[in-house]
Design a protein around this motif. Structure first.
Motif, PDB file in Angstrom:
ATOM      1  N   SER A 153      39.108  37.015  29.300  1.00  0.00           N
ATOM      2  CA  SER A 153      40.167  36.797  30.633  1.00  0.00           C
ATOM      3  C   SER A 153      40.267  37.942  31.189  1.00  0.00           C
ATOM      4  N   THR A 188      42.443  39.947  35.140  1.00  0.00           N
ATOM      5  CA  THR A 188      43.111  39.852  36.286  1.00  0.00           C
ATOM      6  C   THR A 188      42.570  40.936  37.282  1.00  0.00           C
ATOM      7  N   THR A 220      42.124  43.319  40.305  1.00  0.00           N
ATOM      8  CA  THR A 220      42.757  43.910  41.446  1.00  0.00           C
ATOM      9  C   THR A 220      41.943  44.637  42.270  1.00  0.00           C
ATOM     10  N   SER A 267      38.425  32.874  40.193  1.00  0.00           N
ATOM     11  CA  SER A 267      39.793  32.070  40.441  1.00  0.00           C
ATOM     12  C   SER A 267      40.508  33.295  41.596  1.00  0.00           C
ATOM     13  N   ASN A 279      43.504  34.442  43.883  1.00  0.00           N
ATOM     14  CA  ASN A 279      44.967  34.246  44.072  1.00  0.00           C
ATOM     15  C   ASN A 279      45.321  33.992  45.399  1.00  0.00           C
ATOM     16  N   ALA A 280      46.110  32.849  45.502  1.00  0.00           N
ATOM     17  CA  ALA A 280      46.369  32.341  46.549  1.00  0.00           C
ATOM     18  C   ALA A 280      47.959  32.233  46.880  1.00  0.00           C
ATOM     19  N   GLN A 320      46.388  42.292  43.606  1.00  0.00           N
ATOM     20  CA  GLN A 320      46.166  41.244  42.664  1.00  0.00           C
ATOM     21  C   GLN A 320      45.162  40.407  43.611  1.00  0.00           C
ATOM     22  N   SER A 361      42.791  38.111  41.905  1.00  0.00           N
ATOM     23  CA  SER A 361      42.476  36.889  41.007  1.00  0.00           C
ATOM     24  C   SER A 361      43.627  36.427  40.425  1.00  0.00           C
ATOM     25  N   THR A 362      43.747  35.074  40.259  1.00  0.00           N
ATOM     26  CA  THR A 362      44.799  34.590  39.323  1.00  0.00           C
ATOM     27  C   THR A 362      45.161  35.444  38.187  1.00  0.00           C
ATOM     28  N   THR A 363      46.199  35.364  37.467  1.00  0.00           N
ATOM     29  CA  THR A 363      46.592  36.310  36.086  1.00  0.00           C
ATOM     30  C   THR A 363      45.770  35.600  35.152  1.00  0.00           C
ATOM     31  N   THR A 375      42.391  35.256  34.414  1.00  0.00           N
ATOM     32  CA  THR A 375      41.351  34.492  34.686  1.00  0.00           C
ATOM     33  C   THR A 375      40.292  34.119  33.579  1.00  0.00           C
ATOM     34  N   TYR A 402      32.856  37.736  43.463  1.00  0.00           N
ATOM     35  CA  TYR A 402      33.928  37.769  44.632  1.00  0.00           C
ATOM     36  C   TYR A 402      33.237  38.450  45.684  1.00  0.00           C
TER      37      TYR A 402
END
Length: 176
Positions: free
Chosen positions: A41, A43, A45, A67, A69-70, A82, A84-86, A88, A98
């Motif tokens: 996984s 995250t 940035t 994924s 980050n929204a 950040q 992506s979601t934490t 991912t 991305y």
């Protein structure tokens, strides 16, 4: 048999496209990979480091497999964001790409030497991405476009007298 996740990151500068007078979009691709034998996984940035004088107006991030980050945080030059979601998840042998598109306004106050890339923040359209301590950060940069710096000069065939014909003005616009 390698039984740990082995994460890596790369970043590519794709293009700068003019969208209006002094308005541009810089596009980058960030790729996160896992060459290890088990899932891992990350995250993701992103840190823009554009030249001084450039105004960052906003950004979009899309990914087919990662994924996002929204909502994305407000874009600030020189600040890590950040995207992506934490944590991912990424499967063993998988890759997540991305697309990062940054909209910006160029400025005539940007020093000419800062328009080109030097590999460091504060020059060109520099941008870095990181997945933390799992892998070294990756960066990419594109040269910023020159900004129009227009001057206007007006000359005439005058002076004129009342009722004279043939009075003319010549307007000259120069991009210095």
């Amino acid at each position: 048999v390698y039984t740990e996740a082995a994460l890596g990151i790369s970043k590519t500068f794709n293009s700068i496209t003019q969208t209006g007078l002094g308005q541009y979009q810089a596009t980058y691709t960030v790729t996160v990979s896992n060459s290890g034998g088990v899932a891992g996984s990350y995250t993701l940035t992103d840190t823009p480091g554009f030249a001084a004088g450039v105004v960052l107006n906003g950004w979009t991030v899309t990914s087919a497999k990662g994924s996002v980050n929204a909502p994305l945080p407000a874009l600030i030059n020189g600040v890590e964001h950040q995207i992506s979601t934490t944590a991912t998840a990424i499967a063993a042998g998988d890759t997540h790409s991305y697309s990062v598109v940054i909209t910006f306004t160029a400025s005539s106050s940007t020093a000419a030497a800062s328009l080109t890339c030097s590999g460091t923040p504060g020059n060109g359209a520099y941008n870095a991405a990181s997945i933390g301590s799992a892998a070294p950060a990756a960066s990419a940069c594109g040269a910023l476009p020159g900004v129009p710096n227009l001057t206007l000069d007006k000359t005439s065939n005058g002076p004129w007298s009342a009722g004279q014909t043939g009075a003319q003005y010549v307007l000259t616009v120069t991009n210095v």
